[in-house]
Motif scaffolding. Structure first.
Motif, mmCIF file in Angstrom:
data_model
loop_
_atom_site.group_PDB
_atom_site.id
_atom_site.type_symbol
_atom_site.label_atom_id
_atom_site.label_comp_id
_atom_site.label_asym_id
_atom_site.label_seq_id
_atom_site.Cartn_x
_atom_site.Cartn_y
_atom_site.Cartn_z
ATOM 1 N N THR A 136 0.843 -1.198 0.000
ATOM 2 C CA THR A 136 0.000 0.000 0.000
ATOM 3 C C THR A 136 0.875 1.242 0.000
ATOM 4 O OG1 THR A 136 -1.693 -1.176 1.272
ATOM 5 C CG2 THR A 136 -1.829 1.224 1.239
ATOM 6 N N TYR A 137 0.455 2.234 -0.778
ATOM 7 C CA TYR A 137 1.171 3.506 -0.813
ATOM 8 C C TYR A 137 0.310 4.564 -0.132
ATOM 9 C CZ TYR A 137 4.284 1.172 -4.050
ATOM 10 O OH TYR A 137 5.177 0.291 -4.604
ATOM 11 N N LEU A 138 0.885 5.186 0.891
ATOM 12 C CA LEU A 138 0.163 6.196 1.659
ATOM 13 C C LEU A 138 0.609 7.591 1.240
ATOM 14 C CD1 LEU A 138 0.333 4.727 5.292
ATOM 15 C CD2 LEU A 138 -1.575 4.577 3.685
ATOM 16 N N ARG A 139 -0.360 8.458 0.983
ATOM 17 C CA ARG A 139 -0.073 9.880 0.796
ATOM 18 C C ARG A 139 -0.284 10.549 2.140
ATOM 19 N NH1 ARG A 139 -4.835 13.242 0.104
ATOM 20 N NH2 ARG A 139 -4.545 12.872 2.307
ATOM 21 N N CYS A 140 0.796 11.027 2.749
ATOM 22 C CA CYS A 140 0.709 11.675 4.058
ATOM 23 C C CYS A 140 0.847 13.181 3.868
ATOM 24 C CB CYS A 140 1.781 11.140 5.001
ATOM 25 S SG CYS A 140 1.559 9.380 5.378
ATOM 26 N N ASP A 190 4.307 13.477 1.891
ATOM 27 C CA ASP A 190 5.151 12.279 1.945
ATOM 28 C C ASP A 190 4.422 11.113 1.289
ATOM 29 O OD1 ASP A 190 7.138 13.586 3.283
ATOM 30 O OD2 ASP A 190 6.755 12.661 5.239
ATOM 31 N N ILE A 191 5.158 10.315 0.557
ATOM 32 C CA ILE A 191 4.639 9.041 0.062
ATOM 33 C C ILE A 191 5.395 7.936 0.791
ATOM 34 C CG2 ILE A 191 4.223 7.561 -1.929
ATOM 35 C CD1 ILE A 191 2.661 10.176 -1.985
ATOM 36 N N ILE A 192 4.657 7.115 1.527
ATOM 37 C CA ILE A 192 5.256 6.039 2.320
ATOM 38 C C ILE A 192 4.702 4.701 1.836
ATOM 39 C CG2 ILE A 192 5.435 5.024 4.631
ATOM 40 C CD1 ILE A 192 5.296 7.845 5.778
ATOM 41 N N PHE A 193 5.595 3.761 1.629
ATOM 42 C CA PHE A 193 5.184 2.419 1.206
ATOM 43 C C PHE A 193 5.010 1.527 2.434
ATOM 44 C CE2 PHE A 193 6.639 -1.967 0.358
ATOM 45 C CZ PHE A 193 5.623 -2.371 -0.495
ATOM 46 N N LEU A 194 3.890 0.803 2.479
ATOM 47 C CA LEU A 194 3.650 -0.193 3.526
ATOM 48 C C LEU A 194 3.633 -1.567 2.878
ATOM 49 C CD1 LEU A 194 0.827 1.206 5.859
ATOM 50 C CD2 LEU A 194 3.216 0.852 6.431
ATOM 51 N N SER A 195 4.526 -2.449 3.334
ATOM 52 C CA SER A 195 4.567 -3.795 2.774
ATOM 53 C C SER A 195 3.344 -4.588 3.219
ATOM 54 C CB SER A 195 5.837 -4.519 3.215
ATOM 55 O OG SER A 195 5.759 -4.837 4.601
ATOM 56 N N GLY A 211 3.141 -4.956 6.755
ATOM 57 C CA GLY A 211 2.984 -3.746 7.551
ATOM 58 C C GLY A 211 4.269 -3.011 7.850
ATOM 59 N N ILE A 212 5.367 -3.364 7.176
ATOM 60 C CA ILE A 212 6.648 -2.689 7.407
ATOM 61 C C ILE A 212 6.696 -1.416 6.564
ATOM 62 C CG2 ILE A 212 9.157 -2.870 7.188
ATOM 63 C CD1 ILE A 212 8.826 -5.900 7.561
ATOM 64 N N PRO A 213 6.908 -0.247 7.204
ATOM 65 C CA PRO A 213 6.900 1.012 6.444
ATOM 66 C C PRO A 213 8.249 1.295 5.796
ATOM 67 C CG PRO A 213 7.164 1.482 8.770
ATOM 68 C CD PRO A 213 7.030 -0.018 8.653
ATOM 69 N N SER A 214 8.193 2.112 4.778
ATOM 70 C CA SER A 214 9.426 2.582 4.147
ATOM 71 C C SER A 214 9.773 3.959 4.690
ATOM 72 C CB SER A 214 9.233 2.671 2.631
ATOM 73 O OG SER A 214 8.370 3.767 2.320
ATOM 74 N N LYS A 215 10.929 4.427 4.352
ATOM 75 C CA LYS A 215 11.228 5.838 4.560
ATOM 76 C C LYS A 215 10.403 6.634 3.544
ATOM 77 C CE LYS A 215 15.933 4.914 6.168
ATOM 78 N NZ LYS A 215 17.381 5.084 5.892
ATOM 79 N N PRO A 216 10.101 7.885 3.835
ATOM 80 C CA PRO A 216 9.222 8.632 2.926
ATOM 81 C C PRO A 216 9.962 9.233 1.733
ATOM 82 C CG PRO A 216 9.753 9.978 4.828
ATOM 83 C CD PRO A 216 10.394 8.637 5.072
ATOM 84 N N SER A 217 9.238 9.337 0.629
ATOM 85 C CA SER A 217 9.649 10.214 -0.466
ATOM 86 C C SER A 217 8.858 11.498 -0.287
ATOM 87 C CB SER A 217 9.333 9.582 -1.821
ATOM 88 O OG SER A 217 10.169 8.485 -2.067
ATOM 89 N N SER A 218 9.550 12.622 -0.202
ATOM 90 C CA SER A 218 8.902 13.862 0.221
ATOM 91 C C SER A 218 8.876 14.910 -0.877
ATOM 92 C CB SER A 218 9.611 14.442 1.449
ATOM 93 O OG SER A 218 9.563 13.540 2.531
ATOM 94 N N PHE A 219 7.820 15.705 -0.832
ATOM 95 C CA PHE A 219 7.683 16.871 -1.702
ATOM 96 C C PHE A 219 7.335 18.053 -0.809
ATOM 97 C CE2 PHE A 219 4.884 19.677 -4.240
ATOM 98 C CZ PHE A 219 5.808 20.070 -5.205
ATOM 99 N N VAL A 220 8.230 19.039 -0.749
ATOM 100 C CA VAL A 220 8.036 20.206 0.108
ATOM 101 C C VAL A 220 7.514 21.359 -0.737
ATOM 102 C CG1 VAL A 220 9.140 21.843 1.677
ATOM 103 C CG2 VAL A 220 9.882 19.450 1.638
ATOM 104 N N LEU A 221 6.434 21.969 -0.275
ATOM 105 C CA LEU A 221 5.835 23.083 -1.009
ATOM 106 C C LEU A 221 6.362 24.404 -0.473
ATOM 107 C CD1 LEU A 221 3.585 20.654 -1.094
ATOM 108 C CD2 LEU A 221 2.206 22.448 -2.108
ATOM 109 N N GLN A 222 6.688 25.285 -1.378
ATOM 110 C CA GLN A 222 7.191 26.600 -0.995
ATOM 111 C C GLN A 222 6.033 27.518 -0.623
ATOM 112 O OE1 GLN A 222 10.463 27.153 -0.763
ATOM 113 N NE2 GLN A 222 10.802 25.035 -1.457
ATOM 114 N N LYS A 223 6.240 28.337 0.391
ATOM 115 C CA LYS A 223 5.211 29.305 0.791
ATOM 116 C C LYS A 223 5.234 30.506 -0.145
ATOM 117 C CE LYS A 223 4.720 28.193 5.669
ATOM 118 N NZ LYS A 223 4.687 28.702 7.049
#
Length: 549
Positions: A495-499, A529-534, A537-549
């Motif tokens: 599962t891929y979580l959008r956090c 953050d996009i986090i993969f859950l195996s 139930g083991i999570p991955s480190k996140p792939s992140s996208f930071v939005l500028q203000k």
């Protein structure tokens, strides 16, 4: 003598209508003071937005809802807020009042076809139904009630226009049609329904229903403009035609089982209708499939689907009125026998209502417990964890921005998977909200646990311990001016979580590998953050996208 008869009839109809209100109050009295749940705080907070912006500004509306275009829902909360602020009793009373208006309009519409008694019987059955009770018990569901009321009103004006051809009646019908769509798209079946119930030839029906289809087209383009697409539940329109058609055929059985406890209930009516008038049988079966057709795209079944099926209940109530009206013209013993057959369904309906109310009461008590715990001390730092954590984020906005009151520092997260990535972990109190879900079996297991002192510190330490995180997923983020396109190129199964990090709220939601997230103007989004859950139930480190203000 004729005046006396008219007065007696008027008095009898008044008693019929009064009895409907009494039944609604009696059935739903126990849930009129239940606390706010799930989406209620979001609707209350979004009611503070400018009305024009909610209707026409996508940046404002998308904070409220990115899946459905129902702007009149938060707008309808404006009066509730002015009158009742954070008193849930007033909100439930408004829903009860709208439910009564629905019954009143349904009775009035049936009177075009049936006697007062037959119309009353069908209306009573509709008032004692799971969707009607559920829409009263959950404050947010007023859009189903208002949408249904304006749908019935549109039909009534249309039938009145057919009779005397006064143009203002058709205009009123079209206006109320658009209003019903803006409350809830579940009533988008109305143009097709107008085609079926119109008098005359096929060409006459097409001519009469054309303005309604034009209104639907206006709504669809309006919806696409605001949502940036057709909207709906993710993946719902990707199902095959065969799957959707089979689901449509099965829906009456599924709904009957979950509304009345009897899957054969529709077939009982169909058999009786076949003996009375086969043309009406075909006519009413067609209407049933028209009014339930929007729900073929709804991903859930059973209770979660049945509590939305107010139009389905209305059609069966109409059939009951039709049968009662027919049998009244014959020997009344037939009508009595028919009512005896209905007793199991009536008791089944009451049983389903009680079960639903018990679930709402359980949920309400837990949301109240968590809310009270937050409001105890405005100087505390509190972490709230639960699948509907946005409820508490919106509660914060209500108290700070609408009531102008002090509120503790809170962080509301939907999943502990994000704990290692929070900017602060030194909380005085942790509120664990478990199973605060509308699904009945889960709702009865809902609970709230409060962790303070050493317990809260131990909980944080346990969740911050180094884990065997897998590698972050391979994700491409493509930002535009008003949205970001997320393409997940990962090949792992899971599962891929959008956090989403937005102020004090962090919400995680499972998404497909190709996903489009739209920005809003109300609150700045700090990070995605996009986090993969195996599958384990083991999570991955996140792939992140930071939005500028």
């Amino acid at each position: 003598m004729s005046n006396l008869i008219t007065k007696l009839k008027s008095k009898k109809e008044f008693l019929y209508i009064a009895s409907i209100l009494i039944i609604l109050i009696t059935i739903n009295f126990r849930i009129l003071n239940t606390w706010f749940i799930i989406d209620d705080t979001a609707n209350i907070f979004c009611s503070s937005f400018d009305t024009i912006n909610l209707l026409f500004d996508k940046g404002t509306y998308l904070y409220f809802n990115q899946l459905f275009f129902t702007p009149l829902l938060p707008i309808s909360f404006k009066l509730d807020w002015i009158l009742f602020k954070m008193n849930p009793l007033g909100y439930h009373l408004i829903n009860l009042f709208v439910a009564f208006l629905c019954c009143l309009m349904f009775y009035k519409l049936q009177r075009i076809y049936f006697t007062p008694f037959a119309s009353w019987i069908g209306t009573i059955v509709m008032s004692i139904s799971l969707p009607m009770s559920f829409d009263i018990s959950w404050v947010t569901r007023k859009h189903y009630l208002w949408g249904f009321f304006f749908t019935l009103t549109a039909i009534y004006f249309f039938k009145s226009w057919e009779e005397n051809k006064k143009k203002y009646l058709l205009l009123f019908s079209l206006i109320t049609t658009l209003i019903s769509f803006l409350f809830k798209e579940a009533y988008a079946y109305l143009p097709a329904l107008v085609f079926v119930i119109s008098a005359g030839s096929i060409s006459d029906r097409a001519k009469n229903s054309t303005p309604y289809f034009l209104i639907l087209i206006v709504y669809i383009f309006w919806r696409i403009h605001i949502l940036g697409g057709i909207g709906g539940y993710p993946g719902s329109i990707e199902k095959s035609f065969v799957y959707l058609f089979n689901k449509l055929l099965y829906l009456p059985v599924n709904l009957s089982k979950n509304l009345y406890g009897l899957s054969y209930f529709p077939f009982l009516f169909f058999i009786i209708l076949a003996f009375l008038d086969y043309k009406w049988l075909i006519f009413l079966i067609l209407i049933i499939f028209i009014v339930i057709s929007p729900f073929i795209f709804y991903p859930a079944e059973d209770f979660l689907l049945a509590n939305k099926a107010l139009s389905f209940v209305a059609v069966f109530s109409f059939i009951l009125s039709y049968i009662s009206n027919k049998l009244l013209k014959h020997r009344k013993i037939y009508l009595l026998i028919f009512f005896l057959f209905l007793i199991p369904a009536l008791f089944g309906s009451i049983s389903k209502i009680r079960l639903s109310q018990n679930a709402v009461i359980q949920l309400s008590s837990n949301y109240k417990k968590a809310s009270d715990e937050i409001l105890k001390n405005s100087n505390e730092k509190i972490l709230v964890i639960g699948n509907y954590s946005y409820y508490f984020s919106n509660l914060e906005d209500i108290y700070k921005k609408m009531l102008k009151k002090d509120f503790p520092y809170i962080k509301s997260i939907s999943d502990t998977v994000v704990l290692p990535y929070l900017d602060k972990t030194d909380f005085d109190k942790i509120i664990l909200t478990q199973n605060l879900n509308l699904e009945q079996d889960i709702a009865f297991e809902s609970d709230v646990k409060i962790l303070t002192g050493s317990e809260s510190k131990q909980f944080i330490l346990e969740n911050l311990k180094s884990k065997n995180f897998s590698n972050p997923p391979d994700v491409n983020f493509t930002p535009t001016s008003d949205h970001v396109i997320i393409n997940i190129n990962d090949s792992r199964k899971g599962t891929y979580l959008r956090c989403l990090y937005m102020g004090t709220y962090v919400g995680c939601y499972p998404i497909p590998k190709k996903y489009l997230f739209k920005f809003n103007k109300v609150k700045h989004i700090d990070r995605i953050d996009i986090i993969f859950l195996s599958e384990n139930g083991i999570p991955s480190k996140p792939s992140s996208f930071v939005l500028q203000k």
